[in-house]
Design a protein around this motif. Structure first.
Motif, PDB file in Angstrom:
ATOM      1  N   ILE A   5       0.842  -1.196   0.000  1.00 49.77           N
ATOM      2  CA  ILE A   5       0.000   0.000   0.000  1.00 49.77           C
ATOM      3  C   ILE A   5       0.878   1.248   0.000  1.00 49.77           C
ATOM      4  O   ILE A   5       0.662   2.167  -0.787  1.00 49.77           O
ATOM      5  CB  ILE A   5      -0.961   0.006   1.202  1.00 49.77           C
ATOM      6  CG1 ILE A   5      -2.012  -1.093   1.027  1.00 49.77           C
ATOM      7  CG2 ILE A   5      -1.620   1.374   1.372  1.00 49.77           C
ATOM      8  CD1 ILE A   5      -2.895  -1.322   2.248  1.00 49.77           C
ATOM      9  N   LYS A   6       1.881   1.264   0.843  1.00 47.49           N
ATOM     10  CA  LYS A   6       2.772   2.414   0.915  1.00 47.49           C
ATOM     11  C   LYS A   6       3.505   2.622  -0.410  1.00 47.49           C
ATOM     12  O   LYS A   6       3.606   3.747  -0.909  1.00 47.49           O
ATOM     13  CB  LYS A   6       3.781   2.242   2.055  1.00 47.49           C
ATOM     14  CG  LYS A   6       4.689   3.441   2.220  1.00 47.49           C
ATOM     15  CD  LYS A   6       5.603   3.271   3.413  1.00 47.49           C
ATOM     16  CE  LYS A   6       6.476   4.515   3.587  1.00 47.49           C
ATOM     17  NZ  LYS A   6       7.337   4.408   4.752  1.00 47.49           N
ATOM     18  N   ALA A   7       4.009   1.531  -0.990  1.00 45.84           N
ATOM     19  CA  ALA A   7       4.731   1.633  -2.262  1.00 45.84           C
ATOM     20  C   ALA A   7       3.822   2.174  -3.362  1.00 45.84           C
ATOM     21  O   ALA A   7       4.219   3.061  -4.124  1.00 45.84           O
ATOM     22  CB  ALA A   7       5.300   0.268  -2.656  1.00 45.84           C
ATOM     23  N   LEU A   8       2.605   1.657  -3.452  1.00 48.84           N
ATOM     24  CA  LEU A   8       1.667   2.128  -4.468  1.00 48.84           C
ATOM     25  C   LEU A   8       1.316   3.597  -4.242  1.00 48.84           C
ATOM     26  O   LEU A   8       1.226   4.379  -5.190  1.00 48.84           O
ATOM     27  CB  LEU A   8       0.393   1.281  -4.447  1.00 48.84           C
ATOM     28  CG  LEU A   8       0.532  -0.146  -4.973  1.00 48.84           C
ATOM     29  CD1 LEU A   8      -0.693  -0.979  -4.577  1.00 48.84           C
ATOM     30  CD2 LEU A   8       0.720  -0.139  -6.484  1.00 48.84           C
ATOM     31  N   ARG A   9       1.112   3.955  -3.000  1.00 49.32           N
ATOM     32  CA  ARG A   9       0.781   5.346  -2.672  1.00 49.32           C
ATOM     33  C   ARG A   9       1.916   6.272  -3.088  1.00 49.32           C
ATOM     34  O   ARG A   9       1.696   7.307  -3.730  1.00 49.32           O
ATOM     35  CB  ARG A   9       0.507   5.472  -1.167  1.00 49.32           C
ATOM     36  CG  ARG A   9       0.208   6.891  -0.717  1.00 49.32           C
ATOM     37  CD  ARG A   9      -0.050   6.970   0.771  1.00 49.32           C
ATOM     38  NE  ARG A   9       1.044   6.560   1.615  1.00 49.32           N
ATOM     39  CZ  ARG A   9       2.137   7.289   1.859  1.00 49.32           C
ATOM     40  NH1 ARG A   9       2.293   8.470   1.287  1.00 49.32           N
ATOM     41  NH2 ARG A   9       3.078   6.840   2.663  1.00 49.32           N
ATOM     42  N   GLU A  10       3.137   5.887  -2.730  1.00 52.80           N
ATOM     43  CA  GLU A  10       4.291   6.728  -3.046  1.00 52.80           C
ATOM     44  C   GLU A  10       4.548   6.789  -4.549  1.00 52.80           C
ATOM     45  O   GLU A  10       4.922   7.842  -5.073  1.00 52.80           O
ATOM     46  CB  GLU A  10       5.523   6.230  -2.301  1.00 52.80           C
ATOM     47  CG  GLU A  10       5.420   6.501  -0.807  1.00 52.80           C
ATOM     48  CD  GLU A  10       6.581   5.974   0.000  1.00 52.80           C
ATOM     49  OE1 GLU A  10       7.352   5.115  -0.506  1.00 52.80           O
ATOM     50  OE2 GLU A  10       6.730   6.412   1.157  1.00 52.80           O
ATOM     51  N   GLU A  11       4.346   5.665  -5.267  1.00 55.50           N
ATOM     52  CA  GLU A  11       4.502   5.657  -6.728  1.00 55.50           C
ATOM     53  C   GLU A  11       3.575   6.675  -7.391  1.00 55.50           C
ATOM     54  O   GLU A  11       3.900   7.238  -8.427  1.00 55.50           O
ATOM     55  CB  GLU A  11       4.178   4.275  -7.301  1.00 55.50           C
ATOM     56  CG  GLU A  11       5.238   3.244  -7.106  1.00 55.50           C
ATOM     57  CD  GLU A  11       4.774   1.857  -7.535  1.00 55.50           C
ATOM     58  OE1 GLU A  11       3.746   1.734  -8.238  1.00 55.50           O
ATOM     59  OE2 GLU A  11       5.448   0.879  -7.158  1.00 55.50           O
ATOM     60  N   ARG A  12       2.427   6.880  -6.769  1.00 54.78           N
ATOM     61  CA  ARG A  12       1.433   7.797  -7.329  1.00 54.78           C
ATOM     62  C   ARG A  12       1.574   9.221  -6.788  1.00 54.78           C
ATOM     63  O   ARG A  12       0.798  10.099  -7.117  1.00 54.78           O
ATOM     64  CB  ARG A  12       0.026   7.258  -7.056  1.00 54.78           C
ATOM     65  CG  ARG A  12      -0.268   6.082  -7.983  1.00 54.78           C
ATOM     66  CD  ARG A  12      -1.228   5.091  -7.395  1.00 54.78           C
ATOM     67  NE  ARG A  12      -1.487   4.004  -8.329  1.00 54.78           N
ATOM     68  CZ  ARG A  12      -0.657   2.995  -8.574  1.00 54.78           C
ATOM     69  NH1 ARG A  12       0.509   2.928  -7.967  1.00 54.78           N
ATOM     70  NH2 ARG A  12      -0.975   2.045  -9.436  1.00 54.78           N
ATOM     71  N   GLY A  13       2.565   9.410  -5.942  1.00 57.86           N
ATOM     72  CA  GLY A  13       2.822  10.737  -5.396  1.00 57.86           C
ATOM     73  C   GLY A  13       1.744  11.221  -4.443  1.00 57.86           C
ATOM     74  O   GLY A  13       1.504  12.421  -4.315  1.00 57.86           O
ATOM     75  N   LEU A  14       1.097  10.283  -3.768  1.00 60.54           N
ATOM     76  CA  LEU A  14       0.016  10.627  -2.846  1.00 60.54           C
ATOM     77  C   LEU A  14       0.518  10.657  -1.409  1.00 60.54           C
ATOM     78  O   LEU A  14       1.291   9.785  -0.988  1.00 60.54           O
ATOM     79  CB  LEU A  14      -1.124   9.603  -2.941  1.00 60.54           C
ATOM     80  CG  LEU A  14      -1.833   9.468  -4.284  1.00 60.54           C
ATOM     81  CD1 LEU A  14      -2.816   8.304  -4.234  1.00 60.54           C
ATOM     82  CD2 LEU A  14      -2.538  10.753  -4.650  1.00 60.54           C
ATOM     83  N   SER A  15       0.054  11.626  -0.666  1.00 62.56           N
ATOM     84  CA  SER A  15       0.302  11.637   0.773  1.00 62.56           C
ATOM     85  C   SER A  15      -0.709  10.697   1.429  1.00 62.56           C
ATOM     86  O   SER A  15      -1.707  10.303   0.815  1.00 62.56           O
ATOM     87  CB  SER A  15       0.111  13.053   1.327  1.00 62.56           C
ATOM     88  OG  SER A  15      -1.242  13.450   1.188  1.00 62.56           O
ATOM     89  N   GLN A  16      -0.466  10.366   2.666  1.00 61.39           N
ATOM     90  CA  GLN A  16      -1.442   9.558   3.408  1.00 61.39           C
ATOM     91  C   GLN A  16      -2.761  10.317   3.504  1.00 61.39           C
ATOM     92  O   GLN A  16      -3.832   9.726   3.396  1.00 61.39           O
ATOM     93  CB  GLN A  16      -0.909   9.211   4.796  1.00 61.39           C
ATOM     94  CG  GLN A  16       0.247   8.251   4.749  1.00 61.39           C
ATOM     95  CD  GLN A  16       0.915   8.068   6.086  1.00 61.39           C
ATOM     96  OE1 GLN A  16       0.902   8.959   6.936  1.00 61.39           O
ATOM     97  NE2 GLN A  16       1.539   6.911   6.281  1.00 61.39           N
ATOM     98  N   GLU A  17      -2.682  11.616   3.684  1.00 63.57           N
ATOM     99  CA  GLU A  17      -3.891  12.445   3.790  1.00 63.57           C
ATOM    100  C   GLU A  17      -4.699  12.406   2.495  1.00 63.57           C
ATOM    101  O   GLU A  17      -5.919  12.276   2.513  1.00 63.57           O
ATOM    102  CB  GLU A  17      -3.504  13.887   4.128  1.00 63.57           C
ATOM    103  CG  GLU A  17      -4.683  14.773   4.435  1.00 63.57           C
ATOM    104  CD  GLU A  17      -5.430  14.367   5.700  1.00 63.57           C
ATOM    105  OE1 GLU A  17      -6.665  14.456   5.688  1.00 63.57           O
ATOM    106  OE2 GLU A  17      -4.793  13.969   6.687  1.00 63.57           O
ATOM    107  N   LYS A  18      -4.010  12.500   1.353  1.00 61.37           N
ATOM    108  CA  LYS A  18      -4.712  12.484   0.060  1.00 61.37           C
ATOM    109  C   LYS A  18      -5.322  11.115  -0.196  1.00 61.37           C
ATOM    110  O   LYS A  18      -6.454  11.017  -0.684  1.00 61.37           O
ATOM    111  CB  LYS A  18      -3.745  12.869  -1.071  1.00 61.37           C
ATOM    112  CG  LYS A  18      -4.414  13.021  -2.409  1.00 61.37           C
ATOM    113  CD  LYS A  18      -5.430  14.149  -2.392  1.00 61.37           C
ATOM    114  CE  LYS A  18      -6.050  14.354  -3.763  1.00 61.37           C
ATOM    115  NZ  LYS A  18      -7.070  15.406  -3.756  1.00 61.37           N
ATOM    116  N   LEU A  19      -4.601  10.046   0.125  1.00 56.39           N
ATOM    117  CA  LEU A  19      -5.157   8.700  -0.037  1.00 56.39           C
ATOM    118  C   LEU A  19      -6.381   8.535   0.848  1.00 56.39           C
ATOM    119  O   LEU A  19      -7.387   7.955   0.430  1.00 56.39           O
ATOM    120  CB  LEU A  19      -4.109   7.631   0.278  1.00 56.39           C
ATOM    121  CG  LEU A  19      -4.583   6.185   0.153  1.00 56.39           C
ATOM    122  CD1 LEU A  19      -5.157   5.887  -1.234  1.00 56.39           C
ATOM    123  CD2 LEU A  19      -3.460   5.223   0.489  1.00 56.39           C
ATOM    124  N   SER A  20      -6.323   9.072   2.036  1.00 57.77           N
ATOM    125  CA  SER A  20      -7.466   9.033   2.942  1.00 57.77           C
ATOM    126  C   SER A  20      -8.674   9.721   2.308  1.00 57.77           C
ATOM    127  O   SER A  20      -9.779   9.185   2.311  1.00 57.77           O
ATOM    128  CB  SER A  20      -7.109   9.719   4.262  1.00 57.77           C
ATOM    129  OG  SER A  20      -8.248   9.891   5.068  1.00 57.77           O
TER     130      SER A  20
END
Length: 72
Positions: A5-20
């Motif tokens: 999840i973290k890797a996919l989030r970071e690949e997409r340039g998303l912060s935890q807040e934005k993913l939330s």
């Protein structure tokens, strides 16, 4: 899973807040998942995160299965 999840989030340039925001899952839940501290994440939660990341849920579930097998 949680590294996935973290890797996919970071690949997409998303912060935890934005993913939330995109997934409707609380930021604290995302933090907990990424720290591998949530052993009981629901399919609904994982589905919402996968949808927000633009990947099939299998992408995350297969990572969970692999991590569980590696622990045995």
């Amino acid at each position: 899973m949680l590294n996935r999840i973290k890797a996919l989030r970071e690949e997409r340039g998303l912060s935890q807040e934005k993913l939330s925001e995109l997934s409707g899952v609380s930021r604290q839940t995302i933090v907990t998942l990424e720290r591998n501290e949530a052993a009981n994440a629901t399919l609904n939660t994982l589905s919402n995160i996968a949808r927000a990341l633009g990947v099939p849920i299998d992408n995350i579930l297969c990572a969970i299965e692999k991590e569980n097998n590696d622990e045995e």
